[in-house]
Design a protein around this motif. Structure first.
Motif, short mmCIF file in Angstrom:
data_model
loop_
_atom_site.label_atom_id
_atom_site.label_comp_id
_atom_site.label_asym_id
_atom_site.label_seq_id
_atom_site.Cartn_x
_atom_site.Cartn_y
_atom_site.Cartn_z
N UNK A 1 -36.23 -25.46 13.31
CA UNK A 1 -36.36 -26.70 12.52
C UNK A 1 -35.85 -26.52 11.09
N UNK A 2 -35.59 -25.27 10.68
CA UNK A 2 -35.21 -25.01 9.28
C UNK A 2 -33.88 -25.63 8.92
N UNK A 3 -33.77 -25.99 7.67
CA UNK A 3 -32.50 -26.34 7.05
C UNK A 3 -31.85 -24.99 6.74
N UNK A 4 -30.74 -24.66 7.39
CA UNK A 4 -30.19 -23.32 7.21
C UNK A 4 -29.32 -23.25 5.96
N UNK B 1 -22.64 -15.48 21.97
CA UNK B 1 -24.02 -15.43 22.46
C UNK B 1 -24.64 -16.83 22.43
N UNK B 2 -24.46 -17.54 21.32
CA UNK B 2 -25.03 -18.89 21.20
C UNK B 2 -24.41 -19.84 22.22
N UNK B 3 -23.11 -19.70 22.42
CA UNK B 3 -22.42 -20.54 23.41
C UNK B 3 -23.10 -20.39 24.78
N UNK B 4 -23.44 -19.16 25.15
CA UNK B 4 -24.09 -18.93 26.44
C UNK B 4 -25.52 -19.47 26.45
N UNK B 5 -26.26 -19.19 25.38
CA UNK B 5 -27.67 -19.60 25.36
C UNK B 5 -27.80 -21.12 25.33
N UNK B 6 -26.95 -21.76 24.52
CA UNK B 6 -27.06 -23.22 24.36
C UNK B 6 -26.25 -23.97 25.42
N UNK B 7 -25.51 -23.20 26.22
CA UNK B 7 -24.65 -23.79 27.26
C UNK B 7 -23.69 -24.82 26.67
N UNK B 8 -23.13 -24.51 25.51
CA UNK B 8 -22.11 -25.38 24.93
C UNK B 8 -20.76 -25.02 25.55
N UNK C 1 -22.68 -5.10 19.00
CA UNK C 1 -23.44 -5.53 20.18
C UNK C 1 -24.52 -6.49 19.72
N UNK C 2 -24.79 -7.51 20.54
CA UNK C 2 -25.93 -8.39 20.28
C UNK C 2 -26.71 -8.53 21.57
N UNK C 3 -27.98 -8.15 21.54
CA UNK C 3 -28.88 -8.34 22.68
C UNK C 3 -29.71 -9.57 22.37
N UNK C 4 -29.76 -10.49 23.32
CA UNK C 4 -30.36 -11.79 23.05
C UNK C 4 -31.35 -12.17 24.14
N UNK C 5 -32.52 -12.70 23.74
CA UNK C 5 -33.47 -13.24 24.72
C UNK C 5 -34.05 -14.54 24.18
N UNK C 6 -34.25 -15.53 25.08
CA UNK C 6 -34.85 -16.79 24.63
C UNK C 6 -36.34 -16.59 24.33
N UNK C 7 -36.91 -17.51 23.59
CA UNK C 7 -38.35 -17.46 23.29
C UNK C 7 -39.04 -18.74 23.77
N UNK C 8 -40.36 -18.69 23.85
CA UNK C 8 -41.10 -19.87 24.28
C UNK C 8 -41.49 -20.77 23.12
N UNK C 9 -41.17 -20.33 21.90
CA UNK C 9 -41.50 -21.16 20.74
C UNK C 9 -40.23 -21.43 19.93
N UNK D 1 -28.53 -29.07 19.31
CA UNK D 1 -29.91 -28.77 18.96
C UNK D 1 -30.32 -27.43 19.55
N UNK D 2 -31.06 -26.68 18.79
CA UNK D 2 -31.58 -25.43 19.30
C UNK D 2 -32.87 -25.80 20.04
N UNK D 3 -32.80 -25.81 21.37
CA UNK D 3 -33.94 -26.30 22.16
C UNK D 3 -35.13 -25.37 22.07
N UNK D 4 -34.84 -24.06 22.07
CA UNK D 4 -35.92 -23.08 21.89
C UNK D 4 -35.45 -22.03 20.91
N UNK D 5 -36.39 -21.23 20.48
CA UNK D 5 -36.03 -20.13 19.61
C UNK D 5 -35.46 -18.97 20.43
N UNK D 6 -35.05 -17.93 19.74
CA UNK D 6 -34.52 -16.75 20.43
C UNK D 6 -34.61 -15.52 19.52
#
Ligand code: NG1
Ligand code: MG
Length: 391
Positions: free
Chosen positions: A81-84, A141-148, A52-60, A109-114
Motif C-alpha cells: 500500500x506504500x507510496x514508493x 521476477x515481478x513479471x512472473x509473480x504478478x503474471x504481467x 540471483x533473486x529468490x522470491x516467495x509470495x506472502x499471505x499479507x 496492483x500488488x495483490x499480495x506481498x512477497x
C-alpha cells in the motif's frame, strides 16, 4: 551455492511458501562506448556472473527485501500500500524498489506481498553493471509473480526508467538492454536510437575475453558522465543549425569532418568526434568479427581505447596502465576500457595459451605502476535475465 541461498532464504524470512529463483547477468561492452546516449551503436554481451533473486509470495501485504551482499543494511520492509519513493536509508534496495514502482505506476496492483533475497557476484562499481543486473532480475521476477505480460524490451525500458527517474542516474539504454536481452555466446549490436538489434556470435577461435578490474573506485564517473553528456548535447545543437540530424549517431565521420567547424568549442568538438567515430568503429568491428577477422576487431578495440583516452578523456592512469601492459604481452589481440571509465574494468582478447602469463605479467606491471592489485576474470558469455531451476 544455490542450496546455501535457499537455506538462507528460509532462515531469514521464516517461510514455507514455494520459492522461485531468477537470475540476471552483468554485462561487458566489447566496443561502442559513450555512444548509447548519443544515439549510436553499442556491442555488449551478458556475462555468466550476475545477481540471483529468490522470491516467495506472502499471505499479507508486506514486501521484504534482503541482500546477502549488504547484511548490515538488514531486511528492508515495505507494504504493497506504500507510496514508493527513494529513501537514503533503503540503500541498495532503492534499485528494486524503483522497479517495483514501475509496475505499480502501470496499474499492476500488488495483490499480495512477497519476500526477496538477493545475492550478486558481480564486482561492485566496476562498470560491469551490477545495478542494471539488480533491476532486471527484479523485473523478470515481478513479471512472473504478478503474471504481467510485458515484452522483454518493455522490461528493459522500465528498468532504465527506474534508474533514470528513481535513482537519478541519466544512463543510456545499453546496460539494461544487454542484461535483459543477452544470449549465450552472442553479443548484441544495438542501435540505441531505434532499438533495432542483431545478435552476433562471439567466435574467437583459440582466444578468450579477459576482464581486468582496476579496483580503482570510479569517484569521478558520475559527475564527468553528466559533463560529457552536456558537451555532446551542446555540440549536437550547434551542428543542427545546418544539419537535420537527431543525434551524433546519425553522422558519418566524413560528414562530421565537413561540419565540425560549426562546433564552437574545441573540447566539445573532440567529444563529438569520439561519439561519431566510435559509432562507425562499432559497426565496422561487428562486420569484421562476422567475417572471422578477429585481428581487425582487436585493432578497432585498441582504437576505441585511444579515442576514449585522447578525445573523450574518460580513461585515467589506472585504465591506461592496464591497457598498455596488456598490449605489451604476446597473444593479445585487443584491449580497451569498458563502461563509463575513470576506473572500473578493461576487456581484452587473449590467446588461450597465453592467458596465465597475461594475468601474471599484466597484474605485476599494474601493481608496480599504480600500487593497486587488479582482479582478472576469464569471461563466459551467458544468457539474459531469466528464471532458473535451482534443483
Ligand atoms: P557503466 O560503466 O556501467 O556505469 C555507463 C552507462 C551506460 C553507458 C556507459 C558508457 C550507467 C548506469 N550506464 O556504464 O549507459 O553510457 O557508461 O558507454 O551510467
Ligand atoms: Mg550502474
Amino acid at each position: 551455492m544455490t542450496e546455501q541461498l535457499l537455506q538462507q532464504f528460509k532462515q531469514i524470512f521464516n517461510t514455507d511458501q514455494p520459492i522461485r529463483t531468477f537470475f540476471a547477468p552483468g554485462r561487458v561492452n566489447l566496443i561502442g562506448e559513450h555512444t548509447d546516449y548519443n544515439g549510436g551503436h553499442v556491442f555488449p554481451c551478458a556475462l555468466t556472473f550476475g545477481t540471483y533473486a529468490l522470491v516467495a509470495p506472502r499471505n499479507d501485504q508486506s514486501i521484504r527485501l534482503y541482500s546477502v551482499n549488504f547484511p548490515n543494511v538488514g531486511i528492508i520492509e515495505l507494504s504493497t500500500q506504500d507510496q514508493l519513493e527513494f529513501q537514503k536509508e533503503h540503500d541498495w534496495a532503492n534499485y528494486p524498489i524503483g522497479v517495483i514502482k514501475e509496475f505499480t505506476d502501470r496499474g499492476d496492483q500488488l495483490k499480495t506481498g512477497f519476500d526477496v533475497l538477493y545475492y550478486g557476484n558481480i564486482p561492485n562499481g566496476a562498470g560491469l553493471s551490477s545495478s542494471a543486473s539488480i533491476e532486471l532480475v527484479t523485473a523478470v521476477a515481478l513479471q512472473s509473480i504478478l503474471e504481467t505480460t510485458f515484452s522483454s524490451v518493455d522490461l528493459v525500458k522500465m528498468s532504465q526508467h527506474a534508474e533514470n527517474e528513481f535513482i537519478g542516474v541519466s544512463c543510456g539504454i545499453m546496460d539494461q538492454f544487454a542484461i535483459g536481452m543477452g544470449k549465450e555466446d552472442h553479443a548484441i549490436l544495438l542501435n540505441c536510437q531505434t532499438l533495432d538489434y542483431q545478435y552476433s556470435p562471439i567466435v574467437l577461435e583459440d582466444a578468450s575475453l579477459v576482464i581486468a578490474n582496476t579496483n580503482k573506485r570510479r569517484t569521478l564517473a558520475d559527475s564527468k558522465y553528466n559533463e560529457r553528456r552536456s558537451e555532446c548535447e551542446r555540440a549536437l545543437s550547434q551542428l543542427q543549425k545546418e544539419l537535420s540530424i537527431q543525434s551524433l549517431g546519425d553522422l558519418t565521420p566524413e560528414q562530421f569532418e565537413q561540419h565540425r567547424h560549426l562546433i564552437e568549442n574545441d573540447v566539445d568538438q573532440k567529444r563529438a568526434k569520439h561519439a561519431v567515430y566510435e559509432n562507425a568503429r562499432t559497426i565496422l568491428a561487428v562486420e569484421k568479427l562476422q567475417q572471422g577477422d578477429i585481428e581487425s576487431f582487436g585493432q578497432l578495440m585498441c582504437d576505441s581505447h585511444t579515442s576514449l583516452r585522447d578525445d573523450y578523456e574518460v580513461t585515467g592512469f589506472e585504465l591506461d596502465t592496464l591497457v598498455e601492459a596488456a598490449l605489451s604481452q604476446a597473444g593479445v589481440i585487443g584491449s580497451r576500457m569498458t563502461g563509463a571509465g575513470f576506473g572500473g574494468c578493461t576487456v581484452s582478447i587473449v590467446k588461450n595459451d597465453k592467458i596465465e602469463e597475461f594475468i601474471q605479467e599484466v597484474g605485476k606491471r599494474y601493481n608496480e605502476k599504480t600500487g593497486l592489485t587488479a582482479d582478472f576474470y576469464v569471461a563466459n558469455v551467458g544468457d539474459g535475465a531469466k528464471e532458473i531451476n535451482m534443483n
